[in-house]
Write a protein that holds these residues in place. Structure first.
Motif, PDB file in Angstrom:
ATOM      1  N   GLN A  16      43.810  49.326  28.390  1.00  0.00           N
ATOM      2  CA  GLN A  16      43.178  48.386  29.372  1.00  0.00           C
ATOM      3  C   GLN A  16      42.360  48.798  30.859  1.00  0.00           C
ATOM      4  OE1 GLN A  16      43.624  44.045  29.740  1.00  0.00           O
ATOM      5  NE2 GLN A  16      42.209  43.851  29.820  1.00  0.00           N
ATOM      6  N   GLN A  17      43.868  49.256  31.567  1.00  0.00           N
ATOM      7  CA  GLN A  17      43.499  50.078  33.010  1.00  0.00           C
ATOM      8  C   GLN A  17      42.785  50.946  32.765  1.00  0.00           C
ATOM      9  OE1 GLN A  17      47.174  49.505  35.294  1.00  0.00           O
ATOM     10  NE2 GLN A  17      45.623  51.305  36.874  1.00  0.00           N
ATOM     11  N   ARG A  18      42.893  51.983  32.065  1.00  0.00           N
ATOM     12  CA  ARG A  18      42.141  53.442  31.844  1.00  0.00           C
ATOM     13  C   ARG A  18      40.687  53.279  31.421  1.00  0.00           C
ATOM     14  NH1 ARG A  18      45.626  57.030  28.123  1.00  0.00           N
ATOM     15  NH2 ARG A  18      43.961  57.954  28.392  1.00  0.00           N
ATOM     16  N   VAL A  19      40.654  51.768  30.282  1.00  0.00           N
ATOM     17  CA  VAL A  19      38.835  51.799  30.007  1.00  0.00           C
ATOM     18  C   VAL A  19      38.675  51.932  30.591  1.00  0.00           C
ATOM     19  CG1 VAL A  19      37.743  50.693  28.692  1.00  0.00           C
ATOM     20  CG2 VAL A  19      40.179  51.079  27.605  1.00  0.00           C
ATOM     21  N   GLU A  20      39.412  50.457  31.971  1.00  0.00           N
ATOM     22  CA  GLU A  20      38.171  50.216  33.301  1.00  0.00           C
ATOM     23  C   GLU A  20      38.004  50.900  34.124  1.00  0.00           C
ATOM     24  OE1 GLU A  20      36.856  47.046  33.194  1.00  0.00           O
ATOM     25  OE2 GLU A  20      37.630  46.624  31.252  1.00  0.00           O
ATOM     26  N   GLU A  21      39.256  52.002  34.283  1.00  0.00           N
ATOM     27  CA  GLU A  21      38.649  53.224  35.319  1.00  0.00           C
ATOM     28  C   GLU A  21      37.932  53.741  34.703  1.00  0.00           C
ATOM     29  OE1 GLU A  21      42.658  55.096  35.355  1.00  0.00           O
ATOM     30  OE2 GLU A  21      43.151  53.355  36.677  1.00  0.00           O
ATOM     31  N   THR A  22      37.414  54.107  33.062  1.00  0.00           N
ATOM     32  CA  THR A  22      36.703  55.045  32.245  1.00  0.00           C
ATOM     33  C   THR A  22      35.087  54.633  32.843  1.00  0.00           C
ATOM     34  OG1 THR A  22      37.956  55.940  31.276  1.00  0.00           O
ATOM     35  CG2 THR A  22      35.958  56.059  30.271  1.00  0.00           C
ATOM     36  N   LYS A  23      35.294  53.183  32.717  1.00  0.00           N
ATOM     37  CA  LYS A  23      34.035  52.666  32.811  1.00  0.00           C
ATOM     38  C   LYS A  23      33.427  52.861  34.282  1.00  0.00           C
ATOM     39  CE  LYS A  23      34.278  49.325  29.474  1.00  0.00           C
ATOM     40  NZ  LYS A  23      34.233  47.694  29.284  1.00  0.00           N
ATOM     41  N   LYS A  24      34.173  53.251  35.220  1.00  0.00           N
ATOM     42  CA  LYS A  24      33.751  53.019  36.690  1.00  0.00           C
ATOM     43  C   LYS A  24      33.330  53.857  36.579  1.00  0.00           C
ATOM     44  CE  LYS A  24      36.649  49.522  38.835  1.00  0.00           C
ATOM     45  NZ  LYS A  24      38.172  48.865  38.727  1.00  0.00           N
TER      46      LYS A  24
END
Length: 107
Positions: A16-24
Motif C-alpha cells: 500500500q505504501q509503495r502504491v502511494e509512492e507510485t501515485k505521487k
C-alpha cells in the motif's frame, strides 16, 4: 498460522505504501498529445491532471472546430495517461501481493 497472517498483513501494508509512492511519482510523469495536424497540444500528468493546453491562433476563429479538436485531443491524452497510470499501479500492486491460494487476482 498467525505468523503467516502477520507476515501477509505486513506485506500488504508495504505494498500500500509503495502504491502511494507510485501515485505521487506519477504526478511528475508528463503525457503529451497533439492533434493530427499539430494545431492543438495538451500536456497532462499520468494522474490525469492537465498542465498545459497550447492552441494555434487559427483555431480561435472557429469555435465549433476548436471544440472538436479539444474533445478528440483531450480524450486521446486522457486515455494515454490512464494506461500509464493503471500499468504502473498494477505492477506495484501485483509485485507486492502475498501469494494466497485461490486468490489469483492478477493474472
Amino acid at each position: 498460522m498467525f505468523g503467516d497472517l502477520m507476515g501477509m498483513m505486513g506485506k500488504l501494508k508495504e505494498t500500500q505504501q509503495r502504491v502511494e509512492e507510485t501515485k505521487k511519482r506519477l504526478d511528475s510523469v508528463l503525457i503529451d498529445e497533439n492533434s493530427s495536424d499539430g494545431l492543438l497540444k495538451v500536456t497532462l500528468t499520468a494522474n490525469r491532471l492537465f498542465k498545459s493546453i497550447d492552441i494555434d491562433d487559427s483555431l480561435l476563429e472557429d469555435k465549433e472546430q476548436l471544440e472538436d479538436y479539444l474533445i478528440l485531443t483531450l480524450n486521446k491524452a486522457i486515455e494515454k495517461a490512464t494506461n500509464v497510470n493503471e500499468t504502473e499501479i498494477a505492477a506495484v500492486a501485483k509485485d507486492g501481493m502475498p501469494n494466497i491460494p485461490g486468490m489469483d487476482l492478477f493474472k
